[in-house]
Design a protein around this motif. Sequence first.
Motif, mmCIF file in Angstrom:
data_model
loop_
_atom_site.group_PDB
_atom_site.id
_atom_site.type_symbol
_atom_site.label_atom_id
_atom_site.label_comp_id
_atom_site.label_asym_id
_atom_site.label_seq_id
_atom_site.Cartn_x
_atom_site.Cartn_y
_atom_site.Cartn_z
ATOM 1 N N GLU A 31 0.870 -1.182 0.000
ATOM 2 C CA GLU A 31 0.000 0.000 0.000
ATOM 3 C C GLU A 31 0.904 1.228 0.000
ATOM 4 O O GLU A 31 1.625 1.467 0.972
ATOM 5 C CB GLU A 31 -0.906 -0.012 1.233
ATOM 6 N N LEU A 32 0.875 2.005 -1.077
ATOM 7 C CA LEU A 32 1.783 3.141 -1.196
ATOM 8 C C LEU A 32 1.272 4.409 -0.513
ATOM 9 O O LEU A 32 2.074 5.240 -0.089
ATOM 10 C CB LEU A 32 2.069 3.436 -2.672
ATOM 11 N N GLY A 33 -0.027 4.607 -0.435
ATOM 12 C CA GLY A 33 -0.548 5.835 0.143
ATOM 13 C C GLY A 33 -0.570 6.973 -0.876
ATOM 14 O O GLY A 33 -0.450 6.752 -2.077
ATOM 15 N N ASP A 34 -0.720 8.195 -0.367
ATOM 16 C CA ASP A 34 -0.901 9.356 -1.241
ATOM 17 C C ASP A 34 0.392 10.064 -1.621
ATOM 18 O O ASP A 34 0.515 10.593 -2.719
ATOM 19 C CB ASP A 34 -1.826 10.380 -0.563
ATOM 20 N N GLU A 35 1.352 10.122 -0.713
ATOM 21 C CA GLU A 35 2.620 10.835 -0.934
ATOM 22 C C GLU A 35 3.737 9.812 -1.059
ATOM 23 O O GLU A 35 4.096 9.158 -0.087
ATOM 24 C CB GLU A 35 2.924 11.769 0.246
ATOM 25 N N VAL A 36 4.306 9.687 -2.271
ATOM 26 C CA VAL A 36 5.319 8.666 -2.533
ATOM 27 C C VAL A 36 6.607 9.327 -3.000
ATOM 28 O O VAL A 36 6.584 10.240 -3.834
ATOM 29 C CB VAL A 36 4.821 7.662 -3.593
ATOM 30 N N LEU A 37 7.728 8.850 -2.472
ATOM 31 C CA LEU A 37 9.055 9.272 -2.913
ATOM 32 C C LEU A 37 9.707 8.112 -3.642
ATOM 33 O O LEU A 37 9.799 7.007 -3.096
ATOM 34 C CB LEU A 37 9.925 9.678 -1.719
ATOM 35 N N LEU A 50 4.563 4.997 -12.006
ATOM 36 C CA LEU A 50 4.162 5.459 -10.681
ATOM 37 C C LEU A 50 3.381 6.765 -10.751
ATOM 38 O O LEU A 50 2.391 6.947 -10.040
ATOM 39 C CB LEU A 50 5.391 5.644 -9.786
ATOM 40 N N ALA A 51 3.808 7.689 -11.608
ATOM 41 C CA ALA A 51 3.141 8.996 -11.728
ATOM 42 C C ALA A 51 1.692 8.839 -12.167
ATOM 43 O O ALA A 51 0.843 9.661 -11.825
ATOM 44 C CB ALA A 51 3.901 9.884 -12.701
ATOM 45 N N ARG A 52 1.416 7.800 -12.884
ATOM 46 C CA ARG A 52 0.051 7.517 -13.326
ATOM 47 C C ARG A 52 -0.781 6.880 -12.213
ATOM 48 O O ARG A 52 -1.997 7.059 -12.156
ATOM 49 C CB ARG A 52 0.130 6.575 -14.531
ATOM 50 N N ASP A 53 -0.107 6.174 -11.300
ATOM 51 C CA ASP A 53 -0.810 5.342 -10.330
ATOM 52 C C ASP A 53 -0.902 5.895 -8.908
ATOM 53 O O ASP A 53 -1.658 5.359 -8.103
ATOM 54 C CB ASP A 53 -0.152 3.955 -10.268
ATOM 55 N N VAL A 54 -0.113 6.912 -8.562
ATOM 56 C CA VAL A 54 -0.160 7.455 -7.196
ATOM 57 C C VAL A 54 -0.579 8.921 -7.236
ATOM 58 O O VAL A 54 -0.283 9.621 -8.203
ATOM 59 C CB VAL A 54 1.190 7.292 -6.454
ATOM 60 N N PRO A 55 -1.270 9.390 -6.197
ATOM 61 C CA PRO A 55 -1.758 10.775 -6.205
ATOM 62 C C PRO A 55 -0.657 11.832 -6.286
ATOM 63 O O PRO A 55 -0.754 12.778 -7.055
ATOM 64 C CB PRO A 55 -2.538 10.897 -4.890
#
Length: 192
Positions: A31-37, A50-55
Amino acid sequence: MNWIHRKLCSSDRWAATVEGTLLPWALSGVELGDEVLEIGPGFGATTTVLARDVPRLTAVEIDPASAESLRRTLADRATIVNGDATDLPFPDESFDAVVCFTMLHHVPSPSAQDTLFAQACRVLRPGGTFAGSDSRYSRAFRLLHLRDTMVVVDPDGLPERLRAAGLTDPQVTTGRGSFRFRASKPGTVRKS
């Protein structure tokens, strides 16, 4: 990265492998959540997916030319920062997840890798996840890295290294020629 490695990592074939095989396997059940580094995106095959899949995605890339190229192509979908993963330019507890894919072997020493792990833990929110994947040693992998940095991470020793960085519940799974990992920052998951 040497010329052959650059050519491979910037190819459409690699991008298709990342999207169809690598990321689904590496992030299965995470589970990545909303803010990903993302640490070490290189040419951006993983970053594009990732840019397509995470907020909200931030990527930190040490190579200035690669960071600038990513800014040009992904500026509307991700924040790209030119920086060093062993000294992340972010406040403590900034991200729900930190990820890195097929880049740990480019970090020039085990101690620098350990510093990267500690930095990932520092910028994670309590309950956040550090996850990713990398390649295991093989002769073909060594040939791909002629005149290139290659400090392979031993998957068997990785759980203890992640614990030493302050992370808990490390899990490492080996696959054909690679491994995936995930660990958590102690504490209760907080929403961003």
